[in-house]
Write a protein that holds these residues in place. Structure first.
Motif, PDB file in Angstrom:
ATOM      1  N   GLY A  16       3.418  12.261   1.104  1.00 47.19           N
ATOM      2  CA  GLY A  16       5.238  11.218   1.802  1.00 47.19           C
ATOM      3  C   GLY A  16       5.940  12.424   2.154  1.00 47.19           C
ATOM      4  O   GLY A  16       6.620  12.937   1.557  1.00 47.19           O
ATOM      5  N   MET A  17       7.043  11.393   3.369  1.00 48.19           N
ATOM      6  CA  MET A  17       7.603  11.928   3.895  1.00 48.19           C
ATOM      7  C   MET A  17       8.669  10.961   4.050  1.00 48.19           C
ATOM      8  O   MET A  17       7.879   9.746   4.351  1.00 48.19           O
ATOM      9  CB  MET A  17       7.433  13.299   4.768  1.00 48.19           C
ATOM     10  CG  MET A  17       6.768  12.700   6.497  1.00 48.19           C
ATOM     11  SD  MET A  17       6.259  14.339   7.245  1.00 48.19           S
ATOM     12  CE  MET A  17       8.984  14.287   7.561  1.00 48.19           C
ATOM     13  N   VAL A  18       9.713  11.171   4.372  1.00 48.88           N
ATOM     14  CA  VAL A  18      11.114   9.848   4.626  1.00 48.88           C
ATOM     15  C   VAL A  18      11.263  10.924   5.985  1.00 48.88           C
ATOM     16  O   VAL A  18      12.142  12.027   5.521  1.00 48.88           O
ATOM     17  CB  VAL A  18      11.508   9.602   3.836  1.00 48.88           C
ATOM     18  CG1 VAL A  18      12.313   8.295   4.731  1.00 48.88           C
ATOM     19  CG2 VAL A  18      10.969   8.869   2.882  1.00 48.88           C
ATOM     20  N   LEU A  43       5.559   5.441  -1.672  1.00 46.03           N
ATOM     21  CA  LEU A  43       5.559   6.394  -0.599  1.00 46.03           C
ATOM     22  C   LEU A  43       4.699   7.235  -2.066  1.00 46.03           C
ATOM     23  O   LEU A  43       4.488   7.465  -3.157  1.00 46.03           O
ATOM     24  CB  LEU A  43       6.711   7.498  -0.752  1.00 46.03           C
ATOM     25  CG  LEU A  43       6.856   8.671   0.167  1.00 46.03           C
ATOM     26  CD1 LEU A  43       6.462   7.680   1.887  1.00 46.03           C
ATOM     27  CD2 LEU A  43       7.658   9.370   0.313  1.00 46.03           C
ATOM     28  N   SER A  44       3.824   8.003  -0.772  1.00 49.05           N
ATOM     29  CA  SER A  44       2.462   9.128  -1.652  1.00 49.05           C
ATOM     30  C   SER A  44       2.912  10.031  -2.057  1.00 49.05           C
ATOM     31  O   SER A  44       4.530  10.382  -1.398  1.00 49.05           O
ATOM     32  CB  SER A  44       1.263   8.836  -1.143  1.00 49.05           C
ATOM     33  OG  SER A  44       1.940   9.864   0.542  1.00 49.05           O
ATOM     34  N   ALA A  73       1.230  -0.984  -0.310  1.00 49.57           N
ATOM     35  CA  ALA A  73       0.053  -0.035   0.248  1.00 49.57           C
ATOM     36  C   ALA A  73       1.323   1.519   0.186  1.00 49.57           C
ATOM     37  O   ALA A  73       1.964   1.265   0.494  1.00 49.57           O
ATOM     38  CB  ALA A  73      -0.889   0.206   0.862  1.00 49.57           C
ATOM     39  N   ALA A  74       0.133   2.388  -0.754  1.00 49.34           N
ATOM     40  CA  ALA A  74       1.080   3.806  -0.290  1.00 49.34           C
ATOM     41  C   ALA A  74       1.397   3.300   1.234  1.00 49.34           C
ATOM     42  O   ALA A  74       0.671   4.181   1.636  1.00 49.34           O
ATOM     43  CB  ALA A  74       0.592   4.931  -0.987  1.00 49.34           C
ATOM     44  N   VAL A  75       2.829   4.153   0.851  1.00 47.40           N
ATOM     45  CA  VAL A  75       3.401   4.863   2.560  1.00 47.40           C
ATOM     46  C   VAL A  75       3.384   6.197   2.619  1.00 47.40           C
ATOM     47  O   VAL A  75       3.858   7.000   2.063  1.00 47.40           O
ATOM     48  CB  VAL A  75       4.683   3.997   2.443  1.00 47.40           C
ATOM     49  CG1 VAL A  75       5.180   4.959   3.850  1.00 47.40           C
ATOM     50  CG2 VAL A  75       4.450   2.299   2.631  1.00 47.40           C
ATOM     51  N   ASP A  76       2.930   6.406   4.144  1.00 49.71           N
ATOM     52  CA  ASP A  76       2.688   7.765   3.876  1.00 49.71           C
ATOM     53  C   ASP A  76       3.719   8.175   4.959  1.00 49.71           C
ATOM     54  O   ASP A  76       4.671   9.273   4.731  1.00 49.71           O
ATOM     55  CB  ASP A  76       1.907   8.455   5.061  1.00 49.71           C
ATOM     56  CG  ASP A  76       0.256   8.127   4.759  1.00 49.71           C
ATOM     57  OD1 ASP A  76      -0.073   8.960   3.375  1.00 49.71           O
ATOM     58  OD2 ASP A  76      -0.236   6.788   5.228  1.00 49.71           O
TER      59      ASP A  76
END
Length: 369
Positions: free
Chosen positions: A135-137, A131-132, A104-107
């Motif tokens: 999103g951020m890392v 990542l969406s 799934a898309a990661v936020d």
């Protein structure tokens, strides 16, 4: 070791165990990550965690049901042990290989930056694909290990790369606005000559030990390794990309080879380099799944670096396990840096410890029961 987060007290232990009481099961950088997350609205957010060595983040963020990307079997065991210790549920379906695709898309992605920058790049590639768009890392590292390459690698995948102020000798990198980028190559190709003439091209995934060449200690072992007629069942312990096992296979093709490594990336790499029904591959950090007196020969360039730590306790425990799985007439051949003084420890485990080759940097031991 106790840690309190949001009025909940957690208990953590290190796996493998260590006699060094100064070593904790989490870092100041991981604490910094938690403080950053408190600034964010995490409701309905999907989180992915990379390189959670002892399960600190997997436990404290357990209620968010994060995806956890795991390379090392010892990491998996540490996470499971600490989840159990804190009476938390573990969903195996939320565990993924660094080579896998998140479902799934990661936020929010969280990366505890590994020592190997090649592996960091693999993690960045993995999370940027999942990542969406908004999103951020959050990446964490200890300040003393900073190198400009961290910023350069992050800049390959993200338009915005922000470095935090230092807190308890740790920093964060906040990455946003991912770049539109196809998958980078996750494979390295290493030429190596087993006979001094003809080269083979060995393959290994990014982040596997000694990424751009065959480690010199391993080369020393291969150059001085003699395979005997009776070596029917052989174990390559800490096999990496399988180069030692491949050397044995070339000398004695009918030998039954078992390759064991703590790194899943290493195990998958060795599968690319050895093709035979006689080969078996094992993702594990111990020899717990082998019966006593199984092997005629065990070979190893044993690990003594674990991230930024130097620790021979794990190697010594492996030596003890080797003594259990070795046949009464079997041999254990291992290579080591001269300064590690393995002989003192080997003589406590094996009846015969013989130096069969050495130079100014490396020493090769043959050990018998």
């Amino acid at each position: 070791m106790h840690f309190t987060y949001k009025e909940h007290e957690f208990n953590f232990v290190r796996y493998p165990e260590t006699t060094n009481r100064s070593l904790r099961a989490w870092s100041a950088g991981e604490e910094y990550v938690l403080s950053k997350l408190e600034e964010l609205d995490l409701s309905s957010k999907t989180i992915a965690i990379y390189n959670d060595r002892f399960g600190f983040l997997s436990c404290t963020l357990n209620q968010l049901k994060p995806f956890v990307v795991i390379d090392r079997k010892s990491q998996q065991k540490a996470i499971e042990q600490n989840l159990t210790l804190n009476k938390l549920k573990w969903n195996p379906e939320n565990q993924f290989s660094p080579l896998g695709v998140l479902p799934a898309a990661v936020d929010i992605g969280i990366i505890n930056i590994p020592k190997t920058l090649d592996l960091f790049r693999l993690y960045l590639n993995n999370i940027s694909q999942a990542l969406s768009d908004d999103g951020m890392v959050i990446c964490t590292f200890m300040t003393k290990y900073f190198t400009p390459q961290l910023l350069e690698l992050a800049g390959e995948f993200f338009e915005e790369v922000e470095q935090s102020l230092a807190r308890k000798k740790s920093r964060l990198l906040i990455l946003k606005n991912k770049k539109s980028k196809p998958d980078v190559s996750v494979l390295n190709f290493i030429p190596y000559s087993f006979d001094g003439e003809t080269e083979e091209e060995l393959k290994q995934y990014a982040g596997v030990f000694s990424g751009d060449h065959i480690d010199y200690a391993t080369q020393f072992l291969i150059q001085n390794l003699k395979v005997e007629d009776g070596d029917e069942s052989v174990l390559d312990l800490g096999a990496g990309n399988g180069v030692i096992a491949r050397a044995i296979q070339l000398k004695k093709p009918e030998t039954e080879l078992h390759l064991v490594d703590d790194s899943r990336l290493a195990v998958e790499s060795s599968k690319l380099n050895l093709e035979s029904l006689n080969n078996q591959f094992h993702w594990n950090d111990t020899l717990e799944n082998f019966s006593s007196e199984t092997f005629d020969l065990v070979v190893s360039n044993p690990p003594f670096h674990f991230g930024h730590e130097t620790n021979i306790e794990v190697s010594i425990k492996l030596f003890q396990e080797v003594a259990e799985v070795l046949k009464p007439s079997g041999r254990f051949i291992c290579v080591a840096n001269q300064h590690l003084n393995y002989k003192t420890h080997l003589e406590k485990i094996f009846k015969s410890v013989e130096v069969i080759a050495e130079n100014e940097k490396y020493i090769l031991y043959q050990n018998k029961k």
